[in-house]
Design an enzyme around this catalytic site. Structure first.
Site, PDB file in Angstrom:
ATOM      1  CB  SER A  45      -0.965   0.020   1.190  1.00 54.77           C
ATOM      2  OG  SER A  45      -0.262   0.223   2.392  1.00 54.77           O
ATOM      3  CE  LYS A  84      -3.096   2.160   4.864  1.00 54.70           C
ATOM      4  NZ  LYS A  84      -2.808   1.313   3.735  1.00 54.70           N
TER       5      LYS A  84
END
Length: 179
Positions: A45, A84
């Site tokens: 990700s 993230k």
């Protein structure tokens, strides 16, 4: 006899220095455990910034700034830990048009914005909000096509943030500071 006392004195000094070095190393290790934690990146990700299998240091308790990379505990699965990038900060303006979300903020006296498509569930949650509330953040993975992030689970709470990523220590050919 004098040589023996000199040797005993030298050995005494060496022992004290060894003990001091050992004590300093223990203090450094304890400080490290209090301020930092390690994290193993699992998944793609954050590609290309971070790759599957990268090992990173995370500065615990540090308040994130815009575009910092953080680790967080997802609300639906606190046993997991995600990596993230912070896109939206408390106080940023939100404008929702269907599933299209616009996050606006000031950067060096210039108004900037991010256009993001969110899921129906997140759109319903953000429908009546005009700015990101205090202690809430909007996070995205760098690899947007393969990231489970705020587009699908919404804003995160400050309490979910474990810390700010500061250093990659593995693989050795990519060791260095993270920004």
């Amino acid at each position: 006899m004098i040589k023996r006392r000199k040797l005993e004195k030298i050995f005494s000094i060496v022992d004290k220095k060894k003990n001091s070095v050992f004590l300093i190393l223990i203090l450094i290790c304890m400080l490290f455990l209090v301020l930092f934690r390690t994290h193993l990146v699992n998944g793609v990700s954050m590609f290309p910034t971070l790759e599957d299998g990268d090992k990173i240091f995370v500065r615990k308790g540090k308040m994130p700034k815009r575009l910092d990379i953080i680790t967080l505990k997802p609300g639906d699965n606190p046993q997991e830990s995600y990596v993230k990038r912070v896109i939206g900060m408390p106080g940023d303006s939100l404008v929702l048009n269907g599933n299209s979300l616009r996050i606006s903020y000031l950067n060096n006296d210039y108004r900037k914005h991010e256009e993001i498509t969110v899921t129906d569930g997140v759109a319903m949650i953000l429908e009546k909000q005009h700015q990101i509330p205090e202690d809430k953040y909007f996070v995205l993975g760098d690899n947007r096509n393969h990231s489970n992030d705020s587009r699908s689970f919404g804003l995160i709470n400050r309490e979910q943030i474990e810390g700010v990523v500061c250093w990659r220590y593995y693989p050795l050919d990519r060791v260095g500071s993270m920004k």
